[in-house]
Write a protein that holds these residues in place. Sequence first.
Motif, PDB file in Angstrom:
ATOM      1  N   ILE A   1      37.280  44.857  32.517  1.00  0.00           N
ATOM      2  CA  ILE A   1      38.031  43.525  31.787  1.00  0.00           C
ATOM      3  C   ILE A   1      37.432  42.098  32.388  1.00  0.00           C
ATOM      4  N   VAL A   2      37.427  42.195  33.833  1.00  0.00           N
ATOM      5  CA  VAL A   2      36.975  40.927  34.368  1.00  0.00           C
ATOM      6  C   VAL A   2      35.879  40.367  33.815  1.00  0.00           C
ATOM      7  N   GLU A   3      34.750  41.441  33.874  1.00  0.00           N
ATOM      8  CA  GLU A   3      33.423  41.157  33.348  1.00  0.00           C
ATOM      9  C   GLU A   3      33.266  40.654  31.952  1.00  0.00           C
ATOM     10  N   GLU A   4      34.045  41.250  31.195  1.00  0.00           N
ATOM     11  CA  GLU A   4      34.128  40.763  29.841  1.00  0.00           C
ATOM     12  C   GLU A   4      34.797  39.433  29.627  1.00  0.00           C
ATOM     13  N   MET A   5      35.807  39.089  30.369  1.00  0.00           N
ATOM     14  CA  MET A   5      36.282  37.727  30.343  1.00  0.00           C
ATOM     15  C   MET A   5      35.341  36.738  31.143  1.00  0.00           C
ATOM     16  N   ALA A   6      34.404  36.996  32.096  1.00  0.00           N
ATOM     17  CA  ALA A   6      33.549  36.214  32.742  1.00  0.00           C
ATOM     18  C   ALA A   6      32.361  35.941  31.880  1.00  0.00           C
ATOM     19  N   LEU A   7      31.987  36.933  31.011  1.00  0.00           N
ATOM     20  CA  LEU A   7      30.793  36.866  30.005  1.00  0.00           C
ATOM     21  C   LEU A   7      31.382  35.945  29.065  1.00  0.00           C
ATOM     22  N   ALA A   8      32.406  36.152  28.503  1.00  0.00           N
ATOM     23  CA  ALA A   8      33.165  35.327  27.605  1.00  0.00           C
ATOM     24  C   ALA A   8      33.304  33.897  27.793  1.00  0.00           C
ATOM     25  N   SER A   9      33.485  33.392  29.067  1.00  0.00           N
ATOM     26  CA  SER A   9      33.739  32.066  29.545  1.00  0.00           C
ATOM     27  C   SER A   9      32.553  31.430  30.157  1.00  0.00           C
ATOM     28  N   GLY A  10      31.344  32.195  30.113  1.00  0.00           N
ATOM     29  CA  GLY A  10      29.976  31.804  30.953  1.00  0.00           C
ATOM     30  C   GLY A  10      30.388  31.221  32.223  1.00  0.00           C
ATOM     31  N   ILE A  11      31.156  31.951  33.043  1.00  0.00           N
ATOM     32  CA  ILE A  11      31.263  31.649  34.351  1.00  0.00           C
ATOM     33  C   ILE A  11      30.747  32.884  35.363  1.00  0.00           C
ATOM     34  N   ALA A  12      30.613  32.768  36.721  1.00  0.00           N
ATOM     35  CA  ALA A  12      30.363  33.817  37.445  1.00  0.00           C
ATOM     36  C   ALA A  12      31.230  34.829  37.340  1.00  0.00           C
ATOM     37  N   CYS A  13      30.885  36.014  37.316  1.00  0.00           N
ATOM     38  CA  CYS A  13      32.011  37.064  37.446  1.00  0.00           C
ATOM     39  C   CYS A  13      32.890  36.998  38.592  1.00  0.00           C
ATOM     40  N   PRO A  14      34.076  36.782  38.720  1.00  0.00           N
ATOM     41  CA  PRO A  14      34.887  36.682  40.087  1.00  0.00           C
ATOM     42  C   PRO A  14      34.862  38.142  40.913  1.00  0.00           C
ATOM     43  N   LYS A  15      35.025  37.922  42.071  1.00  0.00           N
ATOM     44  CA  LYS A  15      35.515  39.039  42.925  1.00  0.00           C
ATOM     45  C   LYS A  15      36.889  39.433  42.503  1.00  0.00           C
ATOM     46  N   VAL A  16      37.206  40.642  42.593  1.00  0.00           N
ATOM     47  CA  VAL A  16      38.405  41.275  42.371  1.00  0.00           C
ATOM     48  C   VAL A  16      39.102  41.911  43.655  1.00  0.00           C
ATOM     49  N   TYR A  17      40.127  41.491  43.902  1.00  0.00           N
ATOM     50  CA  TYR A  17      40.780  41.977  44.838  1.00  0.00           C
ATOM     51  C   TYR A  17      42.129  42.772  44.495  1.00  0.00           C
ATOM     52  N   LEU A  18      42.616  43.737  45.443  1.00  0.00           N
ATOM     53  CA  LEU A  18      43.645  44.760  44.735  1.00  0.00           C
ATOM     54  C   LEU A  18      44.749  44.800  46.020  1.00  0.00           C
ATOM     55  N   LEU A  19      46.066  44.277  45.602  1.00  0.00           N
ATOM     56  CA  LEU A  19      47.109  44.436  46.566  1.00  0.00           C
ATOM     57  C   LEU A  19      47.767  45.899  46.586  1.00  0.00           C
ATOM     58  N   ALA A  20      46.954  46.854  47.221  1.00  0.00           N
ATOM     59  CA  ALA A  20      47.286  48.210  47.114  1.00  0.00           C
ATOM     60  C   ALA A  20      48.736  48.933  47.416  1.00  0.00           C
ATOM     61  N   LYS A  21      49.098  47.926  48.274  1.00  0.00           N
ATOM     62  CA  LYS A  21      50.584  48.432  48.517  1.00  0.00           C
ATOM     63  C   LYS A  21      51.733  47.909  47.485  1.00  0.00           C
ATOM     64  N   GLU A  22      51.478  47.087  46.647  1.00  0.00           N
ATOM     65  CA  GLU A  22      52.491  46.445  45.877  1.00  0.00           C
ATOM     66  C   GLU A  22      52.492  47.318  44.581  1.00  0.00           C
ATOM     67  N   GLU A  23      53.672  47.924  44.236  1.00  0.00           N
ATOM     68  CA  GLU A  23      53.818  48.536  43.002  1.00  0.00           C
ATOM     69  C   GLU A  23      54.358  47.778  41.928  1.00  0.00           C
ATOM     70  N   SER A  24      54.615  46.502  42.238  1.00  0.00           N
ATOM     71  CA  SER A  24      55.092  45.802  41.101  1.00  0.00           C
ATOM     72  C   SER A  24      53.958  45.084  40.173  1.00  0.00           C
ATOM     73  N   ILE A  25      54.222  44.371  39.059  1.00  0.00           N
ATOM     74  CA  ILE A  25      53.295  44.040  38.334  1.00  0.00           C
ATOM     75  C   ILE A  25      53.147  42.509  38.657  1.00  0.00           C
ATOM     76  N   ASN A  26      51.788  42.056  39.105  1.00  0.00           N
ATOM     77  CA  ASN A  26      51.654  40.739  39.277  1.00  0.00           C
ATOM     78  C   ASN A  26      50.190  40.460  39.524  1.00  0.00           C
ATOM     79  N   ALA A  27      49.753  39.332  39.653  1.00  0.00           N
ATOM     80  CA  ALA A  27      48.633  38.913  39.898  1.00  0.00           C
ATOM     81  C   ALA A  27      48.402  37.389  39.942  1.00  0.00           C
ATOM     82  N   PHE A  28      47.199  36.958  40.452  1.00  0.00           N
ATOM     83  CA  PHE A  28      47.026  35.464  40.688  1.00  0.00           C
ATOM     84  C   PHE A  28      45.336  35.346  40.720  1.00  0.00           C
ATOM     85  N   ALA A  29      44.896  33.947  40.540  1.00  0.00           N
ATOM     86  CA  ALA A  29      43.587  33.458  40.807  1.00  0.00           C
ATOM     87  C   ALA A  29      43.595  32.698  41.596  1.00  0.00           C
TER      88      ALA A  29
END
Length: 659
Positions: free
Chosen positions: A112-140
């Motif tokens: 999904i991140v790759e699709e969005m990056a290709l769509a916007s013409g920016i470098a594909c971002p690194k993706v990090y995971l908060l593996a201990k957090e069971e809630s639904i959240n995200a940030f850039a």
Amino acid sequence: MNFFEQQDHARRQSRMLVLLFALAVIAIVLAVNIVMALLWILLQGQPLAGAHHYPHGFFFTNTCITVLLICGGTMIEIFNLRDGGDAVARMVGGRQVSPNTIDLHERRLLNIVEEMALASGIACPKVYLLAKEESINAFAAGYNPNEAVVVLTQGALTRLTRDELQGVVGHEFSHILNGDMRLNLKLLGVTFGIEMVGDFGRQALEFAWYNSDGIEAGFKLAVFRIIAFIFGFAFFVIGYIGLFFGRVIKFAVSRQREYLADASAIQFTRNPDGLGNALRKIAALSDKGFSGAYIGHRNAEQLSHLFVSAVRPHLMAGFFATHPPLQERLRRIYGREVEMPDEQELRVQDVRNFPVPSDALPALAYASTPLRAMRTDLQEASTAIALAAAHAYGDGTLAQIRLSPEIDRVAHDPAEAPLLLYALFLNPADERSPQLQYLLEHMPNQIAQVKRLAAAIVQLPENARLPLLDLMMPALRQLSVPERDAMLAQFQRMIASDKRVSLHEFVLQTVLVRRLAAQANRAVRIKYATVNELRAECLVLFSLLAHVAAPLRKEAVASLFMRAAHASPTLALSEKDVSGIDALSYSRIKLALDKLNQLAPLANPALIKSLLAIAGEQAALPLPLADLLRAICAALEAPMPPTVAAVYTNTGWPAASLS
């Protein structure tokens, strides 16, 4: 409001940030002086009423120490955040998702991140995971779109469907493209500084109770502890002034930008149910006693303004909340009140049982056995990467570019991705090329694989090659800075081996240097208000584009150059200002791009409009012109204009030589 207006709005909010910071410092300094004066009176045994005498420089010393503590804390935090998004992700315990992961949830997220990056013409971002957090959240987070990171919780991966996850990622890409990230990093430094006084008081309390071994027992120890406790408690209370102002600043800066990011995400994905259903799940989980967006890490409150939704319930969660109420956000998305999801929708998802939507199939990587086992019709010989730019610019259809399994694997492997870059520079049909001879001499053990990759790249549509470069960025960024510097130096020597720089080489090197050089993740300071201050640099770009466009448009260089002159009347250009092709060295063009990157946001549209006037904004762009404009936009940290983006969403576009 377009990208450049958002960038300018972010700059103006930065000035408001400075004003609020100054007010917070003044309030804290006054509170500290009042508390210190009261403590001095109590220690001297003087009555509160009446005149009091303080030591010489008493208030001046208090003020200097307080200001030094606040400003020092701000400077230290800004320095700690010099690595941009990576530093922020690590602050909350983020783990980088490997580009070649075989975990199904993580693989789906990367797709999904790759699709969005290709769509916007920016470098594909690194993706990090908060593996201990069971809630639904995200940030850039990050200083610019070229070095952004996207961080998601484990709960977002397991509780959201693909469309919902795409909506959340689209929300974060909106922050990337709207210029919010740099402002948010400044906000982190500022709020850390003004909240340091309270932290200092807390440490004083701890010191009073746990570091008294050298104090004589009895009365002296009791007096010491009482004084330390009063002192620490007073500063801890003062710290709430900093906390109050910190939340006011976050509220003033971030709340309206969440509405904007919601709207942009829906426009970007063309699917209001994606983000809408994700927010519904967060609200429903919160109503059921499970905080749907709660982040348990101790630094979560400090980063609260970055997340999709509020990370903690808070006493000031009403008027001074960093995020708008979820119900209001949902009402704006759907235009009506919405119902909360049921228990079936809220369950933890199992990726292996997902029905794979048709538009998701092309974006799945098939390199791993578990993925091949998902559906028998996925066991084909090549991988397809979806270019989703149509979500942002087109009619909602996806153009597809098929990658061989080896290219797909190497593009996501940090150890081998540099070999794919070398292959992008090569013409496999020319066995005598200086570049190939250079690799034979310096990389004899890898030359066979490089040639094999180069032969596979030739089979791709030519408009897939720069998007492929963007796709490789997360893997390449896992290399250390010395490794990246050595790789870029190797490319420079490889390009120089034939004593000329082709357009193809210039485009690739420009994008690589802007996204992988040691200073690529540093904030760029705005120094110039108008293009008139950078007339010489504009002439360089106009001349370069005119020389490239002339044989493709079958027009004279001077005539094309004058198109830019008419689009930029304040520069007062004439035909005699055109630079000859021999004068346009790579170093001169790079210097011009570096300076133009320091141009104020609202001045950029005029510059890009002038470049498009040369290229022919109303007609379909030949690929060499589109590649050059894409590289220039990357160097200026600007999104691709729709005319340029359209070239990369049409895989049926006739092939054009890049050399």
